[in-house]
Design a protein around this motif. Structure first.
Motif, PDB file in Angstrom:
ATOM      1  N   ALA A  33       1.250 -17.769  -9.167  1.00  0.00           N
ATOM      2  CA  ALA A  33       1.783 -18.081  -7.839  1.00  0.00           C
ATOM      3  C   ALA A  33       2.632 -16.930  -7.298  1.00  0.00           C
ATOM      4  O   ALA A  33       3.698 -17.134  -6.710  1.00  0.00           O
ATOM      5  N   CYS A  34       2.150 -15.712  -7.492  1.00  0.00           N
ATOM      6  CA  CYS A  34       2.881 -14.517  -7.082  1.00  0.00           C
ATOM      7  C   CYS A  34       2.150 -13.825  -5.936  1.00  0.00           C
ATOM      8  O   CYS A  34       0.925 -13.879  -5.843  1.00  0.00           O
ATOM      9  N   MET A  35       2.899 -13.161  -5.084  1.00  0.00           N
ATOM     10  CA  MET A  35       2.323 -12.322  -4.049  1.00  0.00           C
ATOM     11  C   MET A  35       2.872 -10.905  -4.198  1.00  0.00           C
ATOM     12  O   MET A  35       4.017 -10.621  -3.873  1.00  0.00           O
ATOM     13  N   PRO A  36       2.082  -9.973  -4.722  1.00  0.00           N
ATOM     14  CA  PRO A  36       2.508  -8.578  -4.801  1.00  0.00           C
ATOM     15  C   PRO A  36       2.523  -7.946  -3.404  1.00  0.00           C
ATOM     16  O   PRO A  36       1.649  -8.221  -2.579  1.00  0.00           O
ATOM     17  N   VAL A  37       3.502  -7.094  -3.164  1.00  0.00           N
ATOM     18  CA  VAL A  37       3.655  -6.443  -1.863  1.00  0.00           C
ATOM     19  C   VAL A  37       3.955  -4.966  -2.108  1.00  0.00           C
ATOM     20  O   VAL A  37       4.837  -4.627  -2.901  1.00  0.00           O
ATOM     21  N   MET A  38       3.220  -4.087  -1.412  1.00  0.00           N
ATOM     22  CA  MET A  38       3.542  -2.663  -1.423  1.00  0.00           C
ATOM     23  C   MET A  38       4.368  -2.340  -0.180  1.00  0.00           C
ATOM     24  O   MET A  38       3.934  -2.611   0.945  1.00  0.00           O
ATOM     25  N   HIS A  39       5.558  -1.798  -0.407  1.00  0.00           N
ATOM     26  CA  HIS A  39       6.413  -1.400   0.716  1.00  0.00           C
ATOM     27  C   HIS A  39       6.003  -0.003   1.150  1.00  0.00           C
ATOM     28  O   HIS A  39       6.436   1.004   0.581  1.00  0.00           O
ATOM     29  N   GLY A  40       5.129   0.061   2.139  1.00  0.00           N
ATOM     30  CA  GLY A  40       4.615   1.335   2.614  1.00  0.00           C
ATOM     31  C   GLY A  40       3.606   1.112   3.720  1.00  0.00           C
ATOM     32  O   GLY A  40       3.590   0.065   4.370  1.00  0.00           O
ATOM     33  N   SER A  41       2.756   2.084   3.937  1.00  0.00           N
ATOM     34  CA  SER A  41       1.772   1.981   5.009  1.00  0.00           C
ATOM     35  C   SER A  41       0.606   1.089   4.595  1.00  0.00           C
ATOM     36  O   SER A  41       0.406   0.803   3.405  1.00  0.00           O
ATOM     37  N   ILE A  98       7.820  -6.887  -4.982  1.00  0.00           N
ATOM     38  CA  ILE A  98       7.723  -5.730  -4.087  1.00  0.00           C
ATOM     39  C   ILE A  98       7.806  -4.453  -4.901  1.00  0.00           C
ATOM     40  O   ILE A  98       8.671  -4.302  -5.771  1.00  0.00           O
ATOM     41  N   CYS A  99       6.886  -3.526  -4.623  1.00  0.00           N
ATOM     42  CA  CYS A  99       6.962  -2.200  -5.231  1.00  0.00           C
ATOM     43  C   CYS A  99       6.943  -1.156  -4.121  1.00  0.00           C
ATOM     44  O   CYS A  99       6.264  -1.316  -3.106  1.00  0.00           O
ATOM     45  N   SER A 100       7.707  -0.103  -4.298  1.00  0.00           N
ATOM     46  CA  SER A 100       7.806   0.927  -3.270  1.00  0.00           C
ATOM     47  C   SER A 100       6.635   1.891  -3.365  1.00  0.00           C
ATOM     48  O   SER A 100       5.860   1.882  -4.329  1.00  0.00           O
ATOM     49  N   THR A 101       6.509   2.733  -2.359  1.00  0.00           N
ATOM     50  CA  THR A 101       5.483   3.788  -2.338  1.00  0.00           C
ATOM     51  C   THR A 101       6.165   5.125  -2.042  1.00  0.00           C
ATOM     52  O   THR A 101       7.369   5.176  -1.759  1.00  0.00           O
ATOM     53  N   GLU A 129      11.625 -16.599  -5.560  1.00  0.00           N
ATOM     54  CA  GLU A 129      12.137 -15.482  -6.346  1.00  0.00           C
ATOM     55  C   GLU A 129      11.572 -14.178  -5.781  1.00  0.00           C
ATOM     56  O   GLU A 129      10.414 -14.112  -5.371  1.00  0.00           O
ATOM     57  N   ILE A 130      12.403 -13.139  -5.778  1.00  0.00           N
ATOM     58  CA  ILE A 130      11.981 -11.828  -5.281  1.00  0.00           C
ATOM     59  C   ILE A 130      12.323 -10.774  -6.333  1.00  0.00           C
ATOM     60  O   ILE A 130      13.462 -10.710  -6.805  1.00  0.00           O
ATOM     61  N   VAL A 131      11.320 -10.000  -6.696  1.00  0.00           N
ATOM     62  CA  VAL A 131      11.501  -8.907  -7.663  1.00  0.00           C
ATOM     63  C   VAL A 131      11.150  -7.595  -6.964  1.00  0.00           C
ATOM     64  O   VAL A 131      10.128  -7.510  -6.283  1.00  0.00           O
ATOM     65  N   TYR A 132      12.001  -6.594  -7.145  1.00  0.00           N
ATOM     66  CA  TYR A 132      11.730  -5.275  -6.562  1.00  0.00           C
ATOM     67  C   TYR A 132      11.690  -4.219  -7.665  1.00  0.00           C
ATOM     68  O   TYR A 132      12.531  -4.217  -8.579  1.00  0.00           O
ATOM     69  N   VAL A 133      10.705  -3.324  -7.573  1.00  0.00           N
ATOM     70  CA  VAL A 133      10.568  -2.230  -8.532  1.00  0.00           C
ATOM     71  C   VAL A 133      10.356  -0.926  -7.771  1.00  0.00           C
ATOM     72  O   VAL A 133       9.541  -0.875  -6.844  1.00  0.00           O
ATOM     73  N   SER A 134      11.090   0.099  -8.162  1.00  0.00           N
ATOM     74  CA  SER A 134      10.936   1.422  -7.546  1.00  0.00           C
ATOM     75  C   SER A 134       9.790   2.159  -8.221  1.00  0.00           C
ATOM     76  O   SER A 134       9.850   2.462  -9.423  1.00  0.00           O
ATOM     77  N   THR A 135       8.738   2.450  -7.459  1.00  0.00           N
ATOM     78  CA  THR A 135       7.542   3.095  -8.022  1.00  0.00           C
ATOM     79  C   THR A 135       7.018   4.177  -7.071  1.00  0.00           C
ATOM     80  O   THR A 135       5.954   4.028  -6.469  1.00  0.00           O
ATOM     81  N   PRO A 136       7.727   5.281  -6.921  1.00  0.00           N
ATOM     82  CA  PRO A 136       7.211   6.354  -6.053  1.00  0.00           C
ATOM     83  C   PRO A 136       5.918   6.918  -6.611  1.00  0.00           C
ATOM     84  O   PRO A 136       5.820   7.212  -7.808  1.00  0.00           O
ATOM     85  N   ASP A 137       4.914   7.076  -5.758  1.00  0.00           N
ATOM     86  CA  ASP A 137       3.613   7.518  -6.256  1.00  0.00           C
ATOM     87  C   ASP A 137       3.480   9.030  -6.333  1.00  0.00           C
ATOM     88  O   ASP A 137       2.423   9.532  -6.738  1.00  0.00           O
ATOM     89  N   TYR A 138       4.529   9.781  -5.997  1.00  0.00           N
ATOM     90  CA  TYR A 138       4.454  11.233  -6.134  1.00  0.00           C
ATOM     91  C   TYR A 138       4.916  11.697  -7.519  1.00  0.00           C
ATOM     92  O   TYR A 138       4.899  12.887  -7.815  1.00  0.00           O
ATOM     93  N   VAL A 139       5.366  10.782  -8.354  1.00  0.00           N
ATOM     94  CA  VAL A 139       5.672  11.091  -9.751  1.00  0.00           C
ATOM     95  C   VAL A 139       5.055  10.002 -10.627  1.00  0.00           C
ATOM     96  O   VAL A 139       4.753   8.906 -10.164  1.00  0.00           O
ATOM     97  N   GLY A 140       4.889  10.311 -11.915  1.00  0.00           N
ATOM     98  CA  GLY A 140       4.374   9.297 -12.831  1.00  0.00           C
ATOM     99  C   GLY A 140       2.921   8.982 -12.562  1.00  0.00           C
ATOM    100  O   GLY A 140       2.208   9.683 -11.853  1.00  0.00           O
ATOM    101  N   ALA A 141       2.481   7.871 -13.160  1.00  0.00           N
ATOM    102  CA  ALA A 141       1.083   7.466 -13.048  1.00  0.00           C
ATOM    103  C   ALA A 141       0.989   5.955 -13.171  1.00  0.00           C
ATOM    104  O   ALA A 141       1.995   5.242 -13.188  1.00  0.00           O
TER     105      ALA A 141
END
Length: 466
Positions: A33-41, A98-101, A129-141
């Motif tokens: 029962a989760c909805m993933p969201v990308m914070h970006g374009s 929510i995960c960032s871009t 419930e709201i979970v946020y994770v910082s995941t910039p796609d210009y680093v890591g994989a």
């Protein structure tokens, strides 16, 4: 121990790695029962959505905050606020993740502050419930995003509870399929233990047809199970990527953990079953003793086709270790190893060098190899080189059944050995009648005989029986 070398090319040609936000989204898809969201374009989300749908052949719930040029400059609070309210109204998820871009990370959006402000302004969000994770796609994989998502889920939702001795928490890596997770759960439960899998893709992306439609994920780890992980007496992590989450869980609940760098191969599964036996106080079930014997026989049969061959592998670190170590145990040489990001797993790889590069590097290194192992984006390179391709990792969009592929445990390792050996058997050249040309004398003798007796010669066996 492999030496890690970073590519110094000016640009990536035919990328091997997937982004952090995509890895985090996959982890969130394992929650019920989760909805993933990308914070970006919208483009960031659309690209990831296409890969997920093509790999799993399933409908994937994935939303976006739809940032544009103006909102990127002015800040994304209004977009996050609108996304939260619309998702809650239309899909009614229990959890919004929510995960960032790279776009919003470059701008420096204070997403934690945005979420606190949105909760203050809209008390109707209190039941979500709201979970946020910082995941910039210009680093890591991809693997890094999955790792950070597990840690974020643990830190946000798990609370300390009185320990339950027969309950363990399983943290699977992103390289495990839903079928792999099912196999590991079955192994754990065979010792009388209850497993809480976090995240559990086997419940949401195992290729089932649901009885009803929901706009959120269908199956996976429920909020109640996530909270109950605080009562587990032991944590099992599969892959170095789960260490961070296991440490976070230990800090909250005090439960000890053990990281299994891989569960593809003989020794690794021996260690898992012995530890489960020690923890539960039960002997190893007879069926796994039988499966171990079958795996030994499979290794004996398969090494005739894998021994001495050279391999080029391009994969995320934990998958690279799992497949590479098994091939090494089967007598293969890891001549070219391409990975995506830094990891402690590289130190355990039985190869001289690991290059953090792309599929162009893999193609150049695979010219003298017998087998290429990578995801579906490597198919053109394999075709150009005329090499067999073992499709592994994410995405594999030109084959079906990815969710049900099992490559862990004794049985999964045996299946993988058969798959590799059969692929190599197909490369064995077969002789035809033209491969042994007759000498000129033999040709003249045959021609003279045919001229003297144009009909077929009598069957000597038939004459003898008469």
């Amino acid at each position: 121990m492999a030496r890690v070398v970073e590519s110094k090319k000016a640009c990536t040609v035919n990328p091997l790695k997937m982004s952090q936000p995509l890895g985090a989204s996959l982890a969130f898809l394992g929650l019920d029962a989760c909805m993933p969201v990308m914070h970006g374009s919208q483009g960031c989300t659309s690209f990831g959505l296409v890969l997920l749908v093509r790999h799993f052949k399933e409908a994937i719930p994935l939303q976006t905050t739809a940032m544009n040029e103006v909102t990127t400059i002015l800040g994304g609070y209004e977009n996050i606020e609108a996304a939260l309210l619309n998702i809650r109204k239309r899909a009614a998820p229990k959890l919004i993740a929510i995960c960032s871009t790279g776009l919003t990370e470059t701008k420096g959006d204070d997403v934690v502050g945005f979420l606190n402000l949105a909760r203050q302004k809209h008390p109707e969000l209190a039941d979500t419930e709201i979970v946020y994770v910082s995941t910039p796609d210009y680093v890591g994989a991809f693997e890094d995003g999955f790792k950070h998502a597990i840690t974020g889920i643990v830190n946000s939702l798990v609370k300390p509870l009185p320990p339950v001795q027969d309950q363990v928490t399983l943290l699977p890596g992103c390289h495990l399929s839903p079928g792999d997770i099912d196999e590991l759960r079955e192994i754990i439960e065979a010792f009388g233990l209850k497993a809480i899998v976090l995240p559990d893709l086997s419940g949401s992306l195992d290729g089932h047809i649901p009885p009803d439609w929901r706009g959120t994920t269908l199956g996976g780890t429920s909020l109640e199970q996530i909270r109950a992980a605080g009562a587990s007496s032991w944590t099992i992590g599969v892959g170095e990527q789960t260490r961070e989450g296991a440490e976070a869980l230990q800090a909250i609940s005090g439960a000890p953990f053990e990281i299994f760098e891989r569960l593809t191969g003989l020794e690794a599964n021996d260690r898992l079953l012995m530890r489960l036996s020690q923890h539960s106080g039960r002997p190893v079930p007879a069926k796994y003793r039988r499966q171990r014997s079958q795996l030994l026989d499979a290794m004996l049969d398969g090494h005739f086709y894998t021994g001495g061959m050279t391999v080029a592998i391009g994969a995320e670190p934990d998958l690279l270790l799992a497949i590479g170590a098994l091939l090494h145990e089967m007598g293969a040489e890891l001549r070219c190893c391409i990975s995506t990001t830094q990891s402690a797993s590289h130190a355990l790889l039985p190869a001289e060098t690991v290059l953090l590069g792309d599929l162009e590097d893999l193609e150049q290194g695979a010219k003298d190899c017998d087998l290429i192992v990578t995801h579906a984006h490597g198919r053109q390179a394999a075709q150009r080189l005329g090499k067999p391709l073992l499709r592994m990792g994410f995405p594999v969009f030109d084959r079906i059944g990815n969710a049900h592929r099992v490559q862990v445990g004794y049985r999964g390792t045996m299946n993988l050995i058969f798959e590799i050996a059969n692929l190599m058997i197909e490369q064995i050249p077969h002789h035809h009648e033209g491969d042994w040309p007759l000498t000129p004398e033999a040709r003249r003798a045959a021609m003279s005989r045919n001229a003297a007796s144009p009909s077929l010669p009598p069957n000597p066996l038939a004459a003898a029986s008469a």
